[in-house]
Design a protein around this motif. Structure first.
Motif, PDB file in Angstrom:
ATOM      1  N   SER A 100       0.604  -1.558   0.515  1.00  0.00           N
ATOM      2  CA  SER A 100      -0.232  -0.354  -0.165  1.00  0.00           C
ATOM      3  C   SER A 100       0.567   1.147  -0.015  1.00  0.00           C
ATOM      4  O   SER A 100       2.135   0.678   0.389  1.00  0.00           O
ATOM      5  CB  SER A 100      -0.744  -0.349   1.701  1.00  0.00           C
ATOM      6  OG  SER A 100      -1.314   1.407   1.614  1.00  0.00           O
ATOM      7  N   ASP A 101      -0.267   2.240  -0.186  1.00  0.00           N
ATOM      8  CA  ASP A 101       1.350   3.463  -0.143  1.00  0.00           C
ATOM      9  C   ASP A 101       1.247   3.503   1.029  1.00  0.00           C
ATOM     10  O   ASP A 101       1.547   5.297   1.292  1.00  0.00           O
ATOM     11  CB  ASP A 101       0.680   4.600  -1.246  1.00  0.00           C
ATOM     12  CG  ASP A 101      -1.064   5.025  -0.792  1.00  0.00           C
ATOM     13  OD1 ASP A 101      -1.516   4.350   0.104  1.00  0.00           O
ATOM     14  OD2 ASP A 101      -1.202   5.618  -1.499  1.00  0.00           O
ATOM     15  N   THR A 117       5.654   4.146  -3.335  1.00  0.00           N
ATOM     16  CA  THR A 117       5.562   5.567  -4.365  1.00  0.00           C
ATOM     17  C   THR A 117       4.535   5.569  -5.044  1.00  0.00           C
ATOM     18  O   THR A 117       3.372   6.940  -4.686  1.00  0.00           O
ATOM     19  CB  THR A 117       6.936   5.933  -4.942  1.00  0.00           C
ATOM     20  OG1 THR A 117       7.953   5.440  -4.178  1.00  0.00           O
ATOM     21  CG2 THR A 117       7.243   7.107  -5.254  1.00  0.00           C
ATOM     22  N   ASN A 118       4.196   4.645  -6.150  1.00  0.00           N
ATOM     23  CA  ASN A 118       3.145   5.325  -6.473  1.00  0.00           C
ATOM     24  C   ASN A 118       2.081   3.748  -6.773  1.00  0.00           C
ATOM     25  O   ASN A 118       2.527   2.949  -7.249  1.00  0.00           O
ATOM     26  CB  ASN A 118       3.271   5.469  -8.138  1.00  0.00           C
ATOM     27  CG  ASN A 118       4.427   6.570  -8.210  1.00  0.00           C
ATOM     28  OD1 ASN A 118       3.754   7.532  -8.079  1.00  0.00           O
ATOM     29  ND2 ASN A 118       5.494   7.346  -8.677  1.00  0.00           N
ATOM     30  N   VAL A 119       1.062   3.750  -6.290  1.00  0.00           N
ATOM     31  CA  VAL A 119       0.223   2.729  -7.118  1.00  0.00           C
ATOM     32  C   VAL A 119      -0.881   2.669  -7.928  1.00  0.00           C
ATOM     33  O   VAL A 119      -0.917   3.546  -8.902  1.00  0.00           O
ATOM     34  CB  VAL A 119      -1.184   2.682  -6.027  1.00  0.00           C
ATOM     35  CG1 VAL A 119      -2.354   1.844  -6.325  1.00  0.00           C
ATOM     36  CG2 VAL A 119      -0.395   2.694  -4.170  1.00  0.00           C
ATOM     37  N   ASN A 120      -0.939   1.615  -9.159  1.00  0.00           N
ATOM     38  CA  ASN A 120      -0.702   1.192 -10.704  1.00  0.00           C
ATOM     39  C   ASN A 120      -1.842   0.808 -10.091  1.00  0.00           C
ATOM     40  O   ASN A 120      -2.261  -0.474  -9.448  1.00  0.00           O
ATOM     41  CB  ASN A 120      -0.245   0.451 -10.872  1.00  0.00           C
ATOM     42  CG  ASN A 120       1.185   1.753 -11.218  1.00  0.00           C
ATOM     43  OD1 ASN A 120       1.109   2.892 -11.564  1.00  0.00           O
ATOM     44  ND2 ASN A 120       2.138   0.854 -11.264  1.00  0.00           N
ATOM     45  N   SER A 175      -1.938  -5.134 -10.618  1.00  0.00           N
ATOM     46  CA  SER A 175      -1.386  -3.809  -9.614  1.00  0.00           C
ATOM     47  C   SER A 175      -0.916  -3.766  -9.186  1.00  0.00           C
ATOM     48  O   SER A 175      -0.068  -5.347  -8.753  1.00  0.00           O
ATOM     49  CB  SER A 175      -3.258  -3.650  -8.777  1.00  0.00           C
ATOM     50  OG  SER A 175      -2.393  -2.758  -7.948  1.00  0.00           O
ATOM     51  N   ASN A 176       0.329  -3.652  -8.169  1.00  0.00           N
ATOM     52  CA  ASN A 176       1.673  -3.224  -7.872  1.00  0.00           C
ATOM     53  C   ASN A 176       1.470  -3.537  -6.153  1.00  0.00           C
ATOM     54  O   ASN A 176       1.820  -2.973  -5.320  1.00  0.00           O
ATOM     55  CB  ASN A 176       2.864  -2.251  -7.916  1.00  0.00           C
ATOM     56  CG  ASN A 176       1.880  -1.448  -7.573  1.00  0.00           C
ATOM     57  OD1 ASN A 176       0.584  -0.793  -7.919  1.00  0.00           O
ATOM     58  ND2 ASN A 176       3.259  -0.082  -7.639  1.00  0.00           N
ATOM     59  N   GLY A 205      -5.157   1.295  -2.564  1.00  0.00           N
ATOM     60  CA  GLY A 205      -4.211   2.139  -2.164  1.00  0.00           C
ATOM     61  C   GLY A 205      -5.664   3.261  -0.908  1.00  0.00           C
ATOM     62  O   GLY A 205      -6.037   2.688  -1.609  1.00  0.00           O
ATOM     63  N   LYS A 224      -3.472   6.731   0.059  1.00  0.00           N
ATOM     64  CA  LYS A 224      -3.756   7.761   0.770  1.00  0.00           C
ATOM     65  C   LYS A 224      -4.052   8.621  -1.339  1.00  0.00           C
ATOM     66  O   LYS A 224      -4.295   9.367  -1.002  1.00  0.00           O
ATOM     67  CB  LYS A 224      -1.956   8.404   0.527  1.00  0.00           C
ATOM     68  CG  LYS A 224      -1.573   7.731   2.105  1.00  0.00           C
ATOM     69  CD  LYS A 224      -0.017   8.311   2.273  1.00  0.00           C
ATOM     70  CE  LYS A 224       0.412   9.399   1.793  1.00  0.00           C
ATOM     71  NZ  LYS A 224       1.812   9.540   2.223  1.00  0.00           N
ATOM     72  N   ASN A 225      -3.728   7.562  -1.864  1.00  0.00           N
ATOM     73  CA  ASN A 225      -3.564   7.974  -3.731  1.00  0.00           C
ATOM     74  C   ASN A 225      -4.722   7.179  -3.711  1.00  0.00           C
ATOM     75  O   ASN A 225      -3.409   6.502  -4.792  1.00  0.00           O
ATOM     76  CB  ASN A 225      -2.422   8.908  -4.247  1.00  0.00           C
ATOM     77  CG  ASN A 225      -2.010  10.139  -3.212  1.00  0.00           C
ATOM     78  OD1 ASN A 225      -2.343  11.050  -3.309  1.00  0.00           O
ATOM     79  ND2 ASN A 225      -0.830  10.012  -2.818  1.00  0.00           N
ATOM     80  N   GLN A 261      -6.490   4.598  -6.183  1.00  0.00           N
ATOM     81  CA  GLN A 261      -6.878   4.505  -7.574  1.00  0.00           C
ATOM     82  C   GLN A 261      -8.254   3.163  -7.264  1.00  0.00           C
ATOM     83  O   GLN A 261      -8.539   2.556  -6.702  1.00  0.00           O
ATOM     84  CB  GLN A 261      -5.737   3.955  -8.463  1.00  0.00           C
ATOM     85  CG  GLN A 261      -4.126   4.420  -8.376  1.00  0.00           C
ATOM     86  CD  GLN A 261      -4.526   5.769  -8.360  1.00  0.00           C
ATOM     87  OE1 GLN A 261      -5.195   5.627  -9.786  1.00  0.00           O
ATOM     88  NE2 GLN A 261      -3.908   7.094  -8.434  1.00  0.00           N
TER      89      GLN A 261
END
Length: 445
Positions: free
Chosen positions: A194-195, A222-225, A248-249, A306, A308-309, A311
């Motif tokens: 998770s972020d 850092t970045n959620v896909n 997804s990552n 995610g 925090k941000n 998707q």
């Protein structure tokens, strides 16, 4: 002659005292009154379990030579005394290490013995050790992606056990208990999913119900896909199933709205029929029941990764009905009579399914009135019938526009194909005069 003997006897007394001084306990009658061997300050010395180093010095008062006999008892090598002999007054220094054994009372005996056999005993006691535990570190921080473990050293005088919080499956220990109280522990974590930063408070219990805590934290990615490979799903009315594929990552969660009772998830990832969790790339099964109604059904699967941000991705799910769409037809509206403050109308309707309600709508300004205007509900339910409805409370000498309506089972409103315009009369009309000034309107029946 007598005087000489007395002098000789007196002269011999110091020599005799020197010969009999500091004799053994076996000949107490030979001890002179001036021999002294004493321990000042008491004959019992108390230590705390955690105390180390010399105690308060033990003073000795003596007028002869003395030696120290040491019975270590259960102190073992943890107890030492110096000096081990002396002549006359002196001072003993007693040294002990900590007592790290919980509940064990230690006791030793120090005996001072004079050359003449006098004995003085000093007892040394040390209370049992308290349960004790020390952590080399109370906070550990890991990066989002890591392969190196971190070392925690636990030092204790009793057994201990590591208790990770319930549900924390990303945290690992090389060992979780010790029976002898010591030992290193390697701490490792899985890669973040998770972020958001994740933390765990870990307890180490020891002894009789005591515990200490340390914290383990890990940074988020850092970045959620998030990408859904499956297109919108369209099914026939029959029972169906399909697979939804996710890339997804991070960790992701899928939801079905609670109102869509005809849809459900299946598989080990499902927490219940309407929610599901996965990590990274994966797929899951969605199923539906037969649609035996006359209406199509529409819902969606929402997938979120995610925190925090976050998707989001949505897969629309549609299922056709097993029967033609129900229809409702409303016939033409007829005016039966109009007076100064009321009017009567008749119409009929035909519906494939039972309707919710039906009646009249009217307005003094809107030439195409709807249910947003004035509504007179005549009845509820039914599929086909002839309707007779009355509007009351109208203003005299006023123009109104009237339509019939039927509220269908699917929630929509169907109106009569025509709008009837009426003009209410004056209350000054003579009896027998027509209450309907419009000769084109149908007479009252």
């Amino acid at each position: 002659m007598k005087t000489k003997n007395l002098i000789a006897i007196l002269a011999a007394l110091p020599i005799l005292a020197g010969l009999v001084g500091c004799k053994s306990d076996d000949q107490p009658e030979a001890k002179p009154a001036k021999e002294i061997l004493m321990v000042l300050g008491g004959d019992v010395i108390q230590y705390r379990a955690s105390e180390t180093g010399p105690t308060t010095e033990v003073s000795i008062k003596a007028d002869c030579r003395w030696t120290v006999e040491l019975d270590r008892g259960n102190f073992g090598d943890d107890l030492s005394v110096s000096p081990r002999q002396g002549n006359g007054n002196g001072t003993l220094v007693i040294t002990s290490d900590q007592n790290t054994t919980p509940g064990l009372l230690r006791e030793a005996t120090i005996t001072l013995v004079s050359d003449g056999g006098l004995r003085q005993k000093v007892t040394v006691r040390q209370t049992g050790g308290d349960d004790a535990l020390n952590l080399s570190n109370t906070s550990f921080s890991f990066a989002a992606v890591t392969t190196e473990a971190q070392l925690l050293t636990i030092t204790s005088n009793t057994s201990w056990q590591i208790l990770a919080p319930s549900g924390v499956n990303w945290l690992h220990f090389s060992r979780t208990s010790s029976s002898d109280g010591s030992g290193p522990v390697e701490i490792s974590v899985d890669n973040a999913v998770s972020d958001a930063v994740r933390t765990a408070a870990v307890a180490v219990t020891y002894g009789s119900g005591k515990s200490v805590q340390f914290e383990v934290s890990q940074e988020g990615i850092t970045n959620v896909n998030l990408r859904v490979q499956t297109e919108d799903i369209r099914w026939s009315y029959e029972p169906n199933e399909d697979m939804i594929r996710v890339e997804s990552n991070a960790e992701w969660h899928a939801y079905i709205p609670s109102s869509a009772t005809w849809l459900r998830f299946e598989g080990p990832q499902a927490t219940d029929e309407h929610s599901l969790t996965g990590v990274g790339n994966g797929e899951f099964r969605i199923m539906c029941e037969e649609n035996n109604t006359s209406r199509d059904r529409l819902s969606a699967v929402v997938i979120i990764a995610g925190t925090k941000n976050p998707q989001q991705a949505v897969v629309v799910v549609e299922q056709k009905s097993s029967a033609p769409v129900a229809t409702t037809n409303v016939g033409e509206l007829y005016s039966m009579y109009v007076s100064s403050n009321s009017a009567e109308f008749r119409y009929s309707f035909v519906a494939d399914e039972e309707v919710a309600d039906y009646g009249l709508v009217y307005s003094a300004s809107n030439k195409m009135p709807t249910t947003n205007d004035n509504v007179v509900k005549v009845g509820e339910k039914g599929t086909s019938r002839s309707v007779l409805g009355v509007i009351e409370g109208l203003q005299e000498n006023s123009t109104y526009y009237v339509r019939a309506y039927v509220h269908s089972a699917n929630g929509g409103y169907v109106y009569s194909p025509n709008v009837v315009t009426i003009i209410t009369s004056s209350s000054q009309h003579e009896p027998g005069e027509s209450d309907n000034p419009d000769p084109t309107l149908a007479p009252r029946r």
